[in-house]
Write an enzyme that holds these catalytic residues in place. Structure first.
Site, PDB file in Angstrom:
ATOM      1  N   HIS A 173       0.825  -1.225   0.000  1.00  0.00           N
ATOM      2  CA  HIS A 173       0.000   0.000   0.000  1.00  0.00           C
ATOM      3  C   HIS A 173       0.852   1.267   0.000  1.00  0.00           C
ATOM      4  CE1 HIS A 173      -3.609  -2.285   0.455  1.00  0.00           C
ATOM      5  NE2 HIS A 173      -3.240  -2.794   1.620  1.00  0.00           N
ATOM      6  N   ASP A 209      -2.254 -10.683  -2.716  1.00  0.00           N
ATOM      7  CA  ASP A 209      -2.858 -10.257  -1.444  1.00  0.00           C
ATOM      8  C   ASP A 209      -4.332  -9.897  -1.697  1.00  0.00           C
ATOM      9  OD1 ASP A 209      -1.854  -8.896   1.427  1.00  0.00           O
ATOM     10  OD2 ASP A 209      -3.628  -7.933   0.544  1.00  0.00           O
ATOM     11  N   HIS A 211      -5.927  -7.400  -0.747  1.00  0.00           N
ATOM     12  CA  HIS A 211      -6.125  -5.962  -0.972  1.00  0.00           C
ATOM     13  C   HIS A 211      -5.391  -5.482  -2.214  1.00  0.00           C
ATOM     14  CE1 HIS A 211      -6.701  -6.658   3.387  1.00  0.00           C
ATOM     15  NE2 HIS A 211      -7.703  -5.815   3.215  1.00  0.00           N
ATOM     16  N   ASP A 298      -4.340 -13.135   2.796  1.00  0.00           N
ATOM     17  CA  ASP A 298      -5.613 -12.716   3.375  1.00  0.00           C
ATOM     18  C   ASP A 298      -6.804 -12.983   2.445  1.00  0.00           C
ATOM     19  OD1 ASP A 298      -4.468 -10.750   1.824  1.00  0.00           O
ATOM     20  OD2 ASP A 298      -4.531  -9.181   3.356  1.00  0.00           O
TER      21      ASP A 298
HETATM   22  C1  6XA Z   1      -7.565  -1.343   7.057  1.00  0.00           C
HETATM   23  C2  6XA Z   1      -7.279  -2.532   6.254  1.00  0.00           C
HETATM   24  C3  6XA Z   1      -5.829  -2.611   5.921  1.00  0.00           C
HETATM   25  C4  6XA Z   1      -5.509  -3.800   5.095  1.00  0.00           C
HETATM   26  C5  6XA Z   1      -4.046  -4.042   5.006  1.00  0.00           C
HETATM   27  C6  6XA Z   1      -3.682  -5.218   4.169  1.00  0.00           C
HETATM   28  N1  6XA Z   1      -8.855  -1.319   7.628  1.00  0.00           N
HETATM   29  N2  6XA Z   1      -3.207  -4.993   2.991  1.00  0.00           N
HETATM   30  O1  6XA Z   1      -3.755  -6.372   4.504  1.00  0.00           O
HETATM   31  O2  6XA Z   1      -2.772  -5.948   2.177  1.00  0.00           O
HETATM   32 ZN    ZN Z   2      -4.000  -7.442   2.481  1.00  0.00          ZN
END
Ligand code: 6XA
Ligand code: ZN
Length: 356
Positions: A173, A209, A211, A298
């Protein structure tokens, strides 16, 4: 003996792992989640679960990183942003900060995009989400995490068929000048840049991932020497919400080299696996000199903050398909919060890759 892609021999040569205990320096006490302060999902013990499973399964070649080479880091991250990360904690304390750094104001629509002097404003300028607190040791941990990625990258550039950078904090991110989503320096992007600096003409980054890898997309959006493919929860429903749509295809030189696969809630391996196959087809066509995998687990069905439905065995299949690309491969740890299962799921990817 089974001969695996590019000289890997099953049972003889396991994937080397790079890991640093320095990650412990980053241990925020609180994360703002649905209106409550909770213990952060991204916590130091995640690493213990992954390490335990790695060792159980014979991945015993675990080495510490070398000193961080800031050159690739400076190429990708904004200078003011790096200064902010280095100095934020001291400024916060000097200006009366009591708990962890969690900014409260942000440069939103039609406002000035100038960096304020006050630390609350400065942190607001450089963040993309407030769940990610900065603590006294955050910068040290972020640097160590990038060093882990670069050391593992060096192994692959030096001829190892594959390596696993067990990074914490994660990185995908982190944009040129933004932290958030638990990320500060973009470890996978920094490693990709190091491949290029070492002579690679093309590098592919496959982000599995849950996200969207908004930071990696941001960093390489106008470049054709790095192909970025991301499989993720669609932005209408999933963090980081404001990037990750299908029509984000890259710009300028980079047009056609950014590929997003946003998917809806409840997506299982039937659909996810097809997206993975499509990404693999594109990567094969691109003929990268090296492959970087942003390895978050995830997408697992029991992940507490995600909504895909992958089973543990699906991660093995994922690894096998990545091996099918037959490229020198660097795995870089990203997310995964179903704490008891992240070791199993992560190692399944590596074992699937090794053909086991
Ligand atoms: C915040 C969620 C952050 C996700 C972070 C993550 N509410 N990124 O796992 O791959
Ligand atoms: Zn993630």
């Amino acid at each position: 003996m089974v001969i695996l892609p590019d000289g890997l021999h099953q049972g003889e040569s396991r994937v080397k792992v790079v890991f640093s205990e320095e990650h412990r320096q980053h241990f925020p006490q609180a994360e703002l989640w649905m209106g409550e302060f909770v213990t952060p999902f991204e916590r130091p013990s995640r690493m213990e679960y992954v390490l335990r499973r790695l060792k159980q399964r014979g991945f015993n070649d675990i080495i510490a990183p070398g000193r961080l080479d800031m050159k690739p880091v400076r190429k990708l991250h904004d200078r003011g942003y790096l200064t902010f990360l280095r100095t934020a904690w001291d400024q916060w304390i000097a200006e009366g900060g009591r708990g962890e750094i969690i900014p409260t104001s942000f440069p939103m629509r039609r406002m000035q995009q100038r960096v304020p002097r006050h630390i609350d404003g400065k942190a607001g300028y450089y963040t993309l989400a407030t769940e990610t607190a900065i603590t006294a040791g955050t910068w040290a941990a972020a640097q160590a995490s990038a060093a882990v990625a670069l050391t593992a990258q060096g192994l692959v550039a030096g001829g190892q068929a594959a390596a696993f950078a067990l990074c914490r904090p994660p990185g995908h991110h982190a944009a040129t000048d933004m932290y958030g989503g638990y990320c500060f320096l973009n470890n996978a992007a920094i490693a990709a840049q190091a491949f290029i600096d070492g002579g690679a003409e093309r590098v592919a980054i496959l982000d599995v991932d849950f996200h969207h890898g908004n930071g990696t997309q941001d960093i390489f959006y106008r470049r054709s020497d790095v192909l970025f493919c991301s499989l993720h929860g669609r932005p209408q429903d999933a963090f980081p919400y404001f990037l990750g749509y299908k029509d984000e295809v890259g710009a300028g030189e980079g047009e056609g080299f950014n590929v997003n696969y946003p998917m809806p809630p409840e997506t299982g391996f039937d659909v996810w696996g097809r997206a993975l196959d499509d990404a693999c087809r594109r990567i094969r066509r691109y003929r990268p000199d090296a492959l970087v995998v942003s390895l978050g687990v995830d997408a697992f069905k029991e992940d507490p903050i995600s909504f895909f439905r992958l089973e543990s065995e699906d991660f093995r299949t994922c690894g096998a398909r990545i091996a099918g690309l037959k490229r020198p491969t660097l795995f870089v740890m990203e997310g995964g919060y179903a704490i008891e299962a992240i070791g199993l799921n992560t190692v399944n990817v590596l074992e699937g890759f090794l053909g086991g």
